[in-house]
Design a protein around this motif. Structure first.
Motif, mmCIF file in Angstrom:
data_model
loop_
_atom_site.group_PDB
_atom_site.id
_atom_site.type_symbol
_atom_site.label_atom_id
_atom_site.label_comp_id
_atom_site.label_asym_id
_atom_site.label_seq_id
_atom_site.Cartn_x
_atom_site.Cartn_y
_atom_site.Cartn_z
ATOM 1 N N PHE A 50 0.833 -1.213 0.000
ATOM 2 C CA PHE A 50 0.000 0.000 0.000
ATOM 3 C C PHE A 50 0.861 1.254 0.000
ATOM 4 C CE2 PHE A 50 -4.634 -0.709 0.960
ATOM 5 C CZ PHE A 50 -4.634 -2.001 0.482
ATOM 6 N N ARG A 51 1.920 1.214 0.786
ATOM 7 C CA ARG A 51 2.768 2.405 0.879
ATOM 8 C C ARG A 51 3.496 2.660 -0.430
ATOM 9 N NH1 ARG A 51 4.962 1.855 7.102
ATOM 10 N NH2 ARG A 51 3.160 2.904 8.007
ATOM 11 N N ILE A 52 3.865 1.605 -1.110
ATOM 12 C CA ILE A 52 4.525 1.802 -2.411
ATOM 13 C C ILE A 52 3.525 2.381 -3.406
ATOM 14 C CG2 ILE A 52 5.517 0.569 -4.384
ATOM 15 C CD1 ILE A 52 6.924 -1.236 -2.311
ATOM 16 N N LEU A 53 2.296 1.851 -3.382
ATOM 17 C CA LEU A 53 1.287 2.325 -4.342
ATOM 18 C C LEU A 53 0.826 3.751 -4.038
ATOM 19 C CD1 LEU A 53 -0.832 -0.912 -4.842
ATOM 20 C CD2 LEU A 53 0.774 0.156 -6.438
ATOM 21 N N THR A 54 0.867 4.141 -2.767
ATOM 22 C CA THR A 54 0.449 5.507 -2.433
ATOM 23 C C THR A 54 1.638 6.471 -2.450
ATOM 24 O OG1 THR A 54 0.608 4.934 -0.102
ATOM 25 C CG2 THR A 54 -1.578 4.890 -1.081
ATOM 26 N N THR A 55 2.743 6.050 -3.011
ATOM 27 C CA THR A 55 3.968 6.840 -3.208
ATOM 28 C C THR A 55 4.666 7.214 -1.905
ATOM 29 O OG1 THR A 55 3.093 9.099 -3.156
ATOM 30 C CG2 THR A 55 2.887 7.928 -5.244
ATOM 31 N N TYR A 84 -6.436 7.534 0.754
ATOM 32 C CA TYR A 84 -5.673 6.541 1.504
ATOM 33 C C TYR A 84 -6.105 6.564 2.953
ATOM 34 C CZ TYR A 84 -1.476 4.444 3.682
ATOM 35 O OH TYR A 84 -0.611 3.695 4.411
ATOM 36 N N MET A 85 -6.362 5.396 3.473
ATOM 37 C CA MET A 85 -6.709 5.262 4.878
ATOM 38 C C MET A 85 -5.699 4.282 5.487
ATOM 39 S SD MET A 85 -10.545 4.469 6.100
ATOM 40 C CE MET A 85 -10.842 3.403 7.466
ATOM 41 N N MET C 204 0.527 11.753 9.552
ATOM 42 C CA MET C 204 1.536 12.242 8.614
ATOM 43 C C MET C 204 1.478 11.472 7.301
ATOM 44 S SD MET C 204 3.646 14.614 8.300
ATOM 45 C CE MET C 204 4.400 15.330 9.730
ATOM 46 N N GLU C 205 1.135 10.182 7.394
ATOM 47 C CA GLU C 205 1.017 9.375 6.175
ATOM 48 C C GLU C 205 -0.017 9.974 5.226
ATOM 49 O OE1 GLU C 205 0.691 4.938 6.242
ATOM 50 O OE2 GLU C 205 1.514 5.173 8.243
ATOM 51 N N VAL C 206 -1.160 10.329 5.811
ATOM 52 C CA VAL C 206 -2.227 10.878 4.963
ATOM 53 C C VAL C 206 -1.813 12.240 4.421
ATOM 54 C CG1 VAL C 206 -4.644 11.507 4.881
ATOM 55 C CG2 VAL C 206 -3.903 9.681 6.387
ATOM 56 N N ILE C 207 -1.153 13.027 5.249
ATOM 57 C CA ILE C 207 -0.719 14.347 4.793
ATOM 58 C C ILE C 207 0.261 14.200 3.631
ATOM 59 C CG2 ILE C 207 0.609 16.384 5.461
ATOM 60 C CD1 ILE C 207 -0.655 16.082 8.259
#
Lengths: 318, 248, 368
Positions: A50-55, A84-85, C204-207
């Motif tokens: 997910f983190r890779i896909l959400t950059t 993103y959640m 911070m992730e969402v930001i």
């Protein structure tokens, strides 16, 4: 154009001397408007993907696109388009419901009014609490607020990382109903969960385990591939039955499954013979019945039998 | 106390000010039974379990746990029960051996007993040399089985499990339940609180709490029949949809 | 701009709703100023002294009366011989002894010079120095008084004059020190904690995943703490002037300007810490050990920099508080103008630019 493509992504983390392979050559595609589930236990690599896909992270190897945009090169553009959640619901406990939503709208330079129609279904359920602090909400309501926050800027692809973890059964069910409704608004949804029973609610799922994909298919497709007849076994002495069945010849595996045990036999298993044999072993009340496999049975079978797994390359079924 | 109940609860009630968290609950648990204690978030499970563990005094009602009265002998109860919550039972920066030593010490086991227990656990969980490695270096599944074994280190009559199997892979989960079956088979009573309905299916009997009261109790089979449901999740949904408390 | 305004508003909510922390942040400077102010002045007030008067004449009696009249001294003991001195000090009965030589008055009258010995308990050197200075000034007063009467030109020992702080008020020096300490805590520690908290909570992730330039969110975070610092500076200055009677000798404008500059320096330091700290605890420890401690130890406010080992003197040069302390001391207490502190101001400015640049450059747009 596919909504999401992932092609041979690898990622590992160094922690001192230890190297953890979070993703070992993962590939998948998500169609536009699809509700796609990534199913796997903790530590299977869902969050990293997910983190890779959400950059938020860079892969060590491989490429990925979201909404046709490349995740490394076009990361700024992607950030405008995805919702993103993250795993732990990212809300401010000291801000009210409305303030939280306003904040996330502000991040995307929009306002609640502008996109109200999009979140109306969800937000209207919590709107009467809009002055309440998010920290004082129940799990189910927090989840709805977090979803509203992820939607407020009208994303084309929505990534939800374990949205139902730690939430009770009623809220979980309601949440999945909300996702179904969202799908009608032409939003692609990629959702991860550790609960196998939620797989059936997705259009297609990827089963993940220790950084690898075991299989990608529709829920029916996955259970349809289960190559053996599965039996449920039941007796008074359930614990003794496990021990005996695991010793017995012709049994591949036997696991407790709620009220019954699920037994995977060898191919040439003879049910009447087996029943007699088990009776003779001290279980006169044994009750064997053929059953259809669940996603969980398939997952376990794929864990035990790597040879049946999907190969690492591109999946061409769709 | 009759010989065939290990937990006996009658009209147990806990109020916080004007809020009744647990409202006259009544049930018995037999030795060696796996008893599921279900309810939505905020239904009162945790409060009820705290009382049963001797951590908080009831406002009203009677209860005996492991033969001891909840009001008078709370400390004796603690000797007879084990407790495992989702993940926090073990010290991650200690080795497995040190963890066993620590918990054995807490329950007053002798050095010899601790040694025997360590050997037994090493054998049963197939730990081998890993017994001297740090808990944090173990995979999640192992840790979970280990914390269950550690909660059982003093051979308690009852073990309380608070949402024990969240997030592990399905095989590990089944191995975990096999351990629970084994413990129950040896006569230990297992008291599981959870809001994951598929865990309920493993229990001999379950009770479902809604708004502080026990709304339903029975074997999963009975309940499914009674509420015309396919699975426990369905039973739960039918009961909990009527809840007032969860979202207010 | 509307976007930025809401971001600031949000940060104000965070600060405002955490009532306990806010109370500490606003109350702490008042506490510090009052504690330092009263503790330091009380320390030398009513100090017990002993007198060994080998002369017992008119002159010594007048001087002793002068000492007794001072609010700093309580004459507890008349010491009869030198051998009683040591026990008196050791038992803590006295902190200062005044010894007049034999025939003190005679010597003064006939030789125009006489000697008096002042012995201080130097276990606390600062207090001892202060007491000795007070005592000498009492003796000096006597001398001046005599001169005023036009009698004879006496001289007793050396002349000591207290510059800038004639009554030797301890409060004078610690006001700039407390200011530096408070700004370190409010700006550096609280901003770094509040940025790291966002990372810990996952917001911070969402930001980061949103199109907003993250540095804007960070900037919005600095503003409430900047304003909080303004309030603190104002309350410290008001307390100093109206409660502790420490006047602002130099230009108020200049003083405020320097305070603002230092606040920005410290905010930049807070950002820098947040970019390397992984958790709120680390951020707190780093601010305390890396910023607060040097402020207390090396800025010159507790211990004079000139008396430090050469290595520490070197290190003290990179501590921004040292420069701030120097500037405020000179502007506020000595009343000097910008022409005397422009170099230090420039150094502080340089540091601010440096810290800002590094922390903005260090700010990651991804998680790794």
């Amino acid at each position: 154009m596919k909504a999401v493509t992932v092609s041979n992504i690898r990622k590992s983390f160094k922690n001192g001397k230890a190297v953890t392979e979070a993703l070992r050559t993962v590939s998948l595609d998500v169609e536009q408007g699809e509700l796609f589930g990534i199913i796997g236990p903790d530590g299977s690599g869902k969050t990293t993907l997910f983190r890779i896909l959400t950059t938020l992270m860079l892969a060590d190897e491989g490429t990925a696109t979201v909404d046709g945009l490349e995740v490394v090169k076009d990361f700024r553009e992607i950030r405008k388009r995805v919702g993103y959640m993250p795993g732990r619901f990212s809300l401010y406990p000291d801000l009210s419901v409305e303030e939280n939503l306003t904040f996330f709208a502000t991040l995307f330079n929009t306002s609640i009014d502008e996109n109200y129609d999009l979140v109306k279904d969800i937000y209207s359920q919590i709107e009467r609490f809009k002055t309440r602090k998010a920290g004082a909400l129940s799990g189910g309501m927090k989840q709805k607020l977090a979803l509203s926050c992820a939607l407020i800027h009208r994303p084309t692809v929505l990534f939800l990382d374990e949205p139902t973890t730690g939430v009770d059964a009623v809220s979980r069910k309601e949440f999945w109903e909300l996702l179904r409704n969202l799908q009608r608004q032409k939003i692609t949804i990629v959702v991860s969960t550790p609960y196998m029973d939620e797989a059936g609610l997705c259009d297609r799922v990827a089963l993940m385990q220790q950084g690898s994909i075991l299989d990608i298919d529709s829920p029916q497709g996955i259970t349809g591939k289960f190559s053996r007849q599965l039996w449920s076994a039941r007796t008074e002495k359930m614990y003794d039955l496990i021990l005996s069945l695991r010793e017995m010849q012709g049994i591949v595996s036997c696991y407790p499954f709620g009220q019954v045990h699920h037994v995977v036999p060898e191919k040439d298993f003879n049910i009447t013979q087996a029943q007699d044999k088990i009776r003779a072993m001290g279980f006169p009340d044994i009750d064997l019945a053929p059953i259809a496999p669940t996603i969980e049975d398939c997952f376990m079978h794929l864990m035990n039998h790597p040879e049946n797994r999907m190969t690492a390359g591109r999946n061409n079924e769709h | 106390m009759s010989t065939n109940t290990v937990i006996s609860v009658k009209d147990l009630t806990k109020r916080f000010g004007s809020f009744t968290a647990v409202d006259h609950i009544t049930f018995d648990v037999k030795p060696g039974e796996i008893f599921g204690f279900l309810g939505a978030n905020g239904a009162g499970k945790t409060t009820a379990m705290r009382m049963l563990c001797g951590l908080s005094l009831p406002t009203a009602g009677e209860a005996t746990v492991a033969g001891f009265d909840l009001y008078r002998d709370a400390e004796k109860i603690k000797q007879k029960i084990g407790y495992m919550s989702q993940r926090f039972s073990l010290y991650e920066d200690l080795t497995i051996r040190e963890n066993i030593r620590f918990y054995g010490g807490i329950y007053g086991l002798s050095n010899q007993q601790i040694k025997d227990k360590t050997a037994e656990m090493t054998r049963n969980l197939k730990l081998g040399k890993e017994v001297d490695s740090l808990v944090k270096s173990l995979p999640l599944g192992w840790r979970q089985k280990l914390s269950f074994s550690v909660a059982m280190v003093h051979n308690p009559r009852i073990v309380f499990l608070d949402e024990p199997t969240g997030g592990v892979d399905p095989i590990t989960r089944r191995e975990f339940w096999t351990l629970i079956y084994e413990a129950a088979n040896k006569g230990t009573t297992v008291f599981v609180t959870t809001h994951y309905m598929d865990e309920a299916e493993y229990c001999n009997r379950v009770s479902i709490m809604v708004d502080g009261r026990i709304e339903a109790m029975g074997s999963p089979g009975e309940l499914k029949g009674k509420y015309e449901a396919d699975d426990m999740a369905d039973v739960f949904l039918k009961l909990a949809r009527g809840a007032k408390r969860s979202d207010n | 701009m509307k976007q930025f305004l809401f971001l600031i508003k949000k940060e104000f909510f965070h600060v405002w709703r955490d009532k306990r922390t806010m109370l500490i942040l606003l109350g702490m400077p008042l506490m510090l100023i009052l504690i330092f102010g009263f503790a330091l002045t009380n320390e030398v007030k009513n100090s017990r002294i002993g007198v060994l008067d080998k002369s017992r004449d008119e002159t010594t009696r007048t001087i002793i009366q002068g000492l007794e009249a001072s609010r700093y001294f309580d004459l507890v003991d008349n010491i009869n011989s030198e051998k009683d001195l040591a026990p008196a000090f050791q038992s803590g009965r006295i902190r200062l002894a005044v010894i007049f030589e034999e025939n003190f008055g005679n010597h003064l009258d006939h030789n125009n010079s006489a000697s008096v010995q002042l012995i201080g308990d130097a276990t606390d050197p600062n207090v001892a120095t202060t007491l000795i200075n007070y005592a000498s000034s009492v003796i000096m007063d006597y001398q001046r008084g005599q001169r005023g009467q036009g009698a004879s030109p006496y001289s007793i020992g050396t002349e000591i004059r207290m510059l800038y702080n004639p009554q030797l008020k301890g409060a004078y020096n610690f006001v700039p020190g407390v200011m530096a300490m408070v700004l370190m805590l409010v700006c550096a520690m609280m901003t770094s904690i509040s940025i790291v908290r966002e990372r810990e909570m996952g917001t911070m992730e969402v930001i980061l995943v949103s199109p907003i330039v993250p540095i804007r969110v960070i900037m919005a975070k600095l503003i409430p703490y900047f304003l909080l610092s303004m309030i603190n500076i104002a309350s410290i200055l008001l307390l100093s002037v109206y409660v502790l009677d420490v006047p602002i000798k130099g230009s108020l404008m200049l003083l405020v300007f320097e305070c603002l500059l230092f606040t920005v320096t410290v905010l930049a330091l807070g950002m820098l810490i947040s970019s390397v700290a992984g958790s709120q605890q680390v951020a707190m420890l780093a601010s305390l050990m890396g910023l607060f401690l040097p402020t207390v130890m090396l800025s010159g406010f507790m211990f004079p920099v000139e008396n430090m080992p050469i290595l520490l003197q070197w290190i003290s040069n990179v501590v921004p508080s040292k420069w701030f302390y120097y500037i405020v001391k000179n502007v506020m207490i000595k009343g000097l103008g910008f022409e005397n502190v422009w170099k230090e101001t420039l150094i502080l400015f340089g540091m601010t630019v440096f810290f800002m640049t590094v922390s903005v450059k260090n700010f990651k747009t991804r998680l790794e």
